[in-house]
Design a protein around this motif. Structure first.
Motif, PDB file in Angstrom:
ATOM      1  N   ILE A   1       0.632  -1.039   0.197  1.00 18.71           N
ATOM      2  CA  ILE A   1       0.688  -0.114  -0.239  1.00 18.71           C
ATOM      3  C   ILE A   1       0.523   1.424  -0.061  1.00 18.71           C
ATOM      4  O   ILE A   1       0.875   1.976  -0.475  1.00 18.71           O
ATOM      5  CB  ILE A   1      -0.507   0.135   1.357  1.00 18.71           C
ATOM      6  CG1 ILE A   1      -1.559  -1.226   0.808  1.00 18.71           C
ATOM      7  CG2 ILE A   1      -1.715   1.343   1.639  1.00 18.71           C
ATOM      8  CD1 ILE A   1      -2.673  -1.126   2.458  1.00 18.71           C
ATOM      9  N   ILE A   2       2.624   1.743   0.888  1.00 21.05           N
ATOM     10  CA  ILE A   2       3.074   2.043   0.615  1.00 21.05           C
ATOM     11  C   ILE A   2       3.472   2.082  -0.286  1.00 21.05           C
ATOM     12  O   ILE A   2       3.157   3.431  -1.127  1.00 21.05           O
ATOM     13  CB  ILE A   2       3.836   2.090   2.186  1.00 21.05           C
ATOM     14  CG1 ILE A   2       3.209   2.283   3.466  1.00 21.05           C
ATOM     15  CG2 ILE A   2       5.197   3.626   1.737  1.00 21.05           C
ATOM     16  CD1 ILE A   2       4.145   1.630   4.640  1.00 21.05           C
ATOM     17  N   ARG A   3       3.729   1.521  -1.064  1.00 18.74           N
ATOM     18  CA  ARG A   3       4.686   1.954  -2.444  1.00 18.74           C
ATOM     19  C   ARG A   3       3.570   2.204  -4.012  1.00 18.74           C
ATOM     20  O   ARG A   3       3.445   2.454  -4.370  1.00 18.74           O
ATOM     21  CB  ARG A   3       5.271   0.728  -2.556  1.00 18.74           C
ATOM     22  CG  ARG A   3       6.141   0.535  -1.819  1.00 18.74           C
ATOM     23  CD  ARG A   3       7.075  -0.948  -2.310  1.00 18.74           C
ATOM     24  NE  ARG A   3       8.774  -1.004  -1.992  1.00 18.74           N
ATOM     25  CZ  ARG A   3       9.585  -0.345  -2.417  1.00 18.74           C
ATOM     26  NH1 ARG A   3       9.095  -0.163  -4.145  1.00 18.74           N
ATOM     27  NH2 ARG A   3      11.187  -0.579  -2.503  1.00 18.74           N
ATOM     28  N   LEU A   4       1.901   1.590  -3.084  1.00 21.92           N
ATOM     29  CA  LEU A   4       1.414   1.775  -4.380  1.00 21.92           C
ATOM     30  C   LEU A   4       0.588   3.383  -4.549  1.00 21.92           C
ATOM     31  O   LEU A   4       0.120   3.335  -5.420  1.00 21.92           O
ATOM     32  CB  LEU A   4       0.478   0.382  -4.605  1.00 21.92           C
ATOM     33  CG  LEU A   4       1.104  -0.815  -5.080  1.00 21.92           C
ATOM     34  CD1 LEU A   4      -0.162  -1.550  -5.006  1.00 21.92           C
ATOM     35  CD2 LEU A   4       1.129  -0.805  -6.422  1.00 21.92           C
ATOM     36  N   LEU A   5       0.262   3.606  -3.098  1.00 23.57           N
ATOM     37  CA  LEU A   5      -0.117   5.108  -2.937  1.00 23.57           C
ATOM     38  C   LEU A   5       0.168   5.958  -3.380  1.00 23.57           C
ATOM     39  O   LEU A   5       1.411   5.807  -3.341  1.00 23.57           O
ATOM     40  CB  LEU A   5      -1.371   4.553  -1.983  1.00 23.57           C
ATOM     41  CG  LEU A   5      -2.251   3.984  -1.855  1.00 23.57           C
ATOM     42  CD1 LEU A   5      -2.867   3.929   0.073  1.00 23.57           C
ATOM     43  CD2 LEU A   5      -3.788   4.059  -2.412  1.00 23.57           C
ATOM     44  N   PRO A   6       0.126   6.754  -3.922  1.00 21.40           N
ATOM     45  CA  PRO A   6       1.202   8.408  -4.150  1.00 21.40           C
ATOM     46  C   PRO A   6       0.871   8.291  -2.638  1.00 21.40           C
ATOM     47  O   PRO A   6      -0.053   8.768  -2.049  1.00 21.40           O
ATOM     48  CB  PRO A   6       0.088   9.365  -5.263  1.00 21.40           C
ATOM     49  CG  PRO A   6      -0.719   8.375  -5.602  1.00 21.40           C
ATOM     50  CD  PRO A   6      -1.197   7.277  -4.399  1.00 21.40           C
ATOM     51  N   LYS A   7       1.816   9.457  -2.240  1.00 20.12           N
ATOM     52  CA  LYS A   7       2.906   9.944  -0.931  1.00 20.12           C
ATOM     53  C   LYS A   7       1.260  10.939  -0.327  1.00 20.12           C
ATOM     54  O   LYS A   7       0.740  10.911   1.076  1.00 20.12           O
ATOM     55  CB  LYS A   7       3.213  10.690  -0.890  1.00 20.12           C
ATOM     56  CG  LYS A   7       4.030  11.306   0.012  1.00 20.12           C
ATOM     57  CD  LYS A   7       5.390  11.414   0.321  1.00 20.12           C
ATOM     58  CE  LYS A   7       5.716  11.699   2.059  1.00 20.12           C
ATOM     59  NZ  LYS A   7       7.655  11.698   1.774  1.00 20.12           N
ATOM     60  N   GLU A   8       0.327  11.722  -1.200  1.00 18.17           N
ATOM     61  CA  GLU A   8      -0.772  12.718  -0.599  1.00 18.17           C
ATOM     62  C   GLU A   8      -1.973  11.195  -0.110  1.00 18.17           C
ATOM     63  O   GLU A   8      -2.437  11.994   0.804  1.00 18.17           O
ATOM     64  CB  GLU A   8      -2.049  13.350  -2.121  1.00 18.17           C
ATOM     65  CG  GLU A   8      -2.000  14.342  -1.493  1.00 18.17           C
ATOM     66  CD  GLU A   8      -2.878  15.401  -1.984  1.00 18.17           C
ATOM     67  OE1 GLU A   8      -2.800  14.610  -3.484  1.00 18.17           O
ATOM     68  OE2 GLU A   8      -2.415  16.185  -1.918  1.00 18.17           O
TER      69      GLU A   8
END
Length: 427
Positions: A41-48
């Protein structure tokens, strides 16, 4: 006589070794899958988007705590007295679930407006706010009963079915995250990926608990009154823990930006490896501690040994994190590179939080509750003091603040449990 004692001690050590190996191994697999899901999830989602996800998860935890308010502790204490009586245990479970559903209404009334406000403050689009709010419903619905249902097999130490269920839920979460979040990298999809498997796991928990309870048992007013006595003393503390338990996210949600919130969320995800330890303790140690006879010398010995063992394990974990921080941060990707010091601070804060939670679990599951005024006053004074001496507008300052708050919380809970045991008599 000495040989008999030696043989008994050896058998006890071997039994605990076997239990810890089986339970710890299964939990390591479950937590490993959970960490993998979190990293995906951390890698797939944009930081925002991950910042929005962090806020949503924090609010889900708040919803769950408020919907419980101490009911779970009351159910464990009441269930520990009748755990061999199917009808009696059925009444405890039915009553506690009935109470939690009523509490859930008030929880939603309080938390949904706060969730909307925090997401809006971080400039989340209104469409996203609506979808994220709706996506939290499956997880919250499952949370209303899953921890209570787990109380039944935990009291009977029927651990393998629980672990199989946790493993299934983890595998389903991995599937949802690996496929759907990859195709649709939005917060509400990631939240749903957690909630739908929990609903399925909740359905299976009903089947696991069924052999140990009489499902026709009614809601019992006497049990409800007993649990409410614990709730009245626990709820103020629970409300406080809603704030203090995720103090870093709360502060950054008000004063920080999406980058800092995402960093805290990502680092906290790595610290969730410590959940393996707390899960083993809550599954094996706390239920057994709640069943022990109220004999001062035996309880005190067990109490001290639990914390000595935990302290050694946590110190080793912190040392490994410090030495391997570069390698560990590679897991999160380039978006979170260079947060070595912040990672160590996060792990230290989580270690104190774990110790505080264990101390609270040990005494509360014996029906002991610290006076809420004392708990809140100690923690409020700590917050006011540390806010004035630390820079809580920076990421490092907030993490140091978190360590200090969790350390005070641990000392308070540990000392309370220690003195409650000292007041008992030896038989």
């Amino acid at each position: 006589m000495n040989k008999l004692t030696s043989g008994t001690s050896k058998a006890t050590v071997l039994q605990w070794g076997k239990l810890l190996t089986i339970t710890g191994g299964a939990q390591a697999l479950v937590q490993g899958l959970g960490l993998l899901v979190g990293v995906l999830i951390i890698r797939l989602l944009p930081k925002e988007e991950y910042a929005f996800y962090t806020i949503a998860n924090t609010m889900l935890g708040t919803m769950t705590v408020l919907a419980d308010g101490g009911i779970n502790n009351g159910a464990m204490a009441a269930g520990g007295e009748v755990w061999q009586d199917r009808y009696g245990l059925g009444k405890v479970l039915r009553t506690s679930i009935h109470m939690r559903k009523k509490f859930a209404v008030y929880s939603l009334i309080v938390t949904i407006p706060i969730l909307i406000y925090l997401l809006n403050k971080q400039d989340a689009p209104w469409t996203s706010i609506l979808l994220i709010t709706l996506a939290l419903i499956p997880s919250f619905w499952a949370a209303l009963s899953d921890s209570l249902l787990q109380t039944v097999p935990k009291l009977h130490q029927a651990i393998p079915p629980l672990q199989k269920n946790q493993l299934l839920v983890s595998l389903m979460r991995l599937f949802f995250s690996g496929v759907f979040v990859f195709l649709f990298p939005f917060t509400f999809i990631a939240v749903l990926g957690n909630g739908i498997p929990r609903l399925i796991g909740n359905f299976r928990l009903h089947k696991i608990a069924a052999p140990f309870i009489d499902e026709a048992a009614p809601v019992d007013k006497k049990i409800e009154a007993r649990i409410m006595r614990i709730v009245r003393r626990t709820l103020p503390g629970s409300i406080y823990y809603c704030i203090s338990g995720q103090i870093t996210v709360w502060i950054l949600s008000f004063f920080g930006n999406t980058g800092s919130i995402a960093s805290v969320g990502a680092l906290s995800r790595l610290a969730m490896v410590l959940t393996l330890i707390s899960t083993v303790v809550s599954t094996l140690v706390i239920p057994r501690f709640s069943r022990l006879k109220p004999v001062r010398s035996n309880l005190l010995k067990k109490y001290i040994l639990i914390f000595l063992g935990l302290s050694v394990v946590l110190l080793i974990f912190i040392a490994v994190t410090y030495g391997c921080s570069d390698w560990i941060l590679l897991i999160l990707g380039d978006k979170y590179k260079g947060l070595n010091f912040e990672l160590v601070l996060t792990i230290i804060g989580s270690a104190f939080s774990l110790l505080s939670g264990v101390a609270f679990g040990l005494y509360s599951n014996r029906g002991w509750v610290i006076h809420p005024v004392v708990m809140i006053m100690v923690n409020l004074i700590s917050i006011i003091l540390f806010v004035n001496v630390m820079d809580v507008t920076s990421l490092v300052g907030v993490l140091q603040f978190n360590i200090a708050i969790n350390m005070i919380s641990f000392l308070m809970n540990f000392i309370f449990g220690f003195f409650k045991i000292l007041k008992l008599r030896d038989i």
